[in-house]
Design a protein around this motif. Structure first.
Motif, PDB file in Angstrom:
ATOM      1  N   CYS A 113      -6.904  -1.621  -0.047  1.00  0.00           N
ATOM      2  CA  CYS A 113      -6.005  -1.999   1.043  1.00  0.00           C
ATOM      3  C   CYS A 113      -6.829  -2.435   2.241  1.00  0.00           C
ATOM      4  N   CYS A 152       0.840  -1.195   0.000  1.00  0.00           N
ATOM      5  CA  CYS A 152       0.000   0.000   0.000  1.00  0.00           C
ATOM      6  C   CYS A 152       0.874   1.244   0.000  1.00  0.00           C
ATOM      7  N   HIS A 177      -5.676  -3.079   5.100  1.00  0.00           N
ATOM      8  CA  HIS A 177      -5.111  -2.587   6.360  1.00  0.00           C
ATOM      9  C   HIS A 177      -5.632  -1.202   6.716  1.00  0.00           C
ATOM     10  N   CYS A 178      -5.563  -0.254   5.749  1.00  0.00           N
ATOM     11  CA  CYS A 178      -5.999   1.114   6.046  1.00  0.00           C
ATOM     12  C   CYS A 178      -7.309   1.450   5.335  1.00  0.00           C
ATOM     13  N   CYS A 211      -0.105   3.123   3.782  1.00  0.00           N
ATOM     14  CA  CYS A 211       0.283   2.573   5.082  1.00  0.00           C
ATOM     15  C   CYS A 211       1.502   1.676   4.980  1.00  0.00           C
TER      16      CYS A 211
HETATM   17 ZN    ZN Z   1      -3.036   0.743   3.302  1.00  0.00          ZN
END
Ligand code: ZN
Length: 75
Positions: free
Chosen positions: A47, A29, A49-50, A32
């Motif tokens: 993404c 990403c 994660h974020c 992040c």
């Molecule tokens: Zn991310």
């Protein structure tokens, strides 16, 4: 002209085969830095994660195919 078209078709097919293996991979990403970006549909990457969504290449996140298309359109 005919020769050019034939050669172009071959290179396109090679490129398609080359990128085909990449579309299931996860990518890093830009925001992040986690390797959590997956393709959700053609040209759309997300993404996990974020929770960011990116517009990228149809089959790869950081693609050279998009650049190739741009160059072709600019001819
Ligand atoms: Zn991310």
């Amino acid at each position: 002209m005919a020769n050019f078209n034939v050669r172009y078709g071959v290179s396109l097919r090679k490129r398609f085969l080359a990128v085909g293996a990449d579309k299931r991979k996860r990518y890093k990403c830009d925001l992040c830095g986690k390797v959590a970006v997956k393709r959700v549909m053609n040209g759309i990457w997300h993404c996990r994660h974020c929770d960011s969504t990116f517009a990228g290449g149809a089959y790869t996140f950081h693609t050279t195919a998009g650049e190739t298309v741009s160059r072709l359109l600019n001819r």
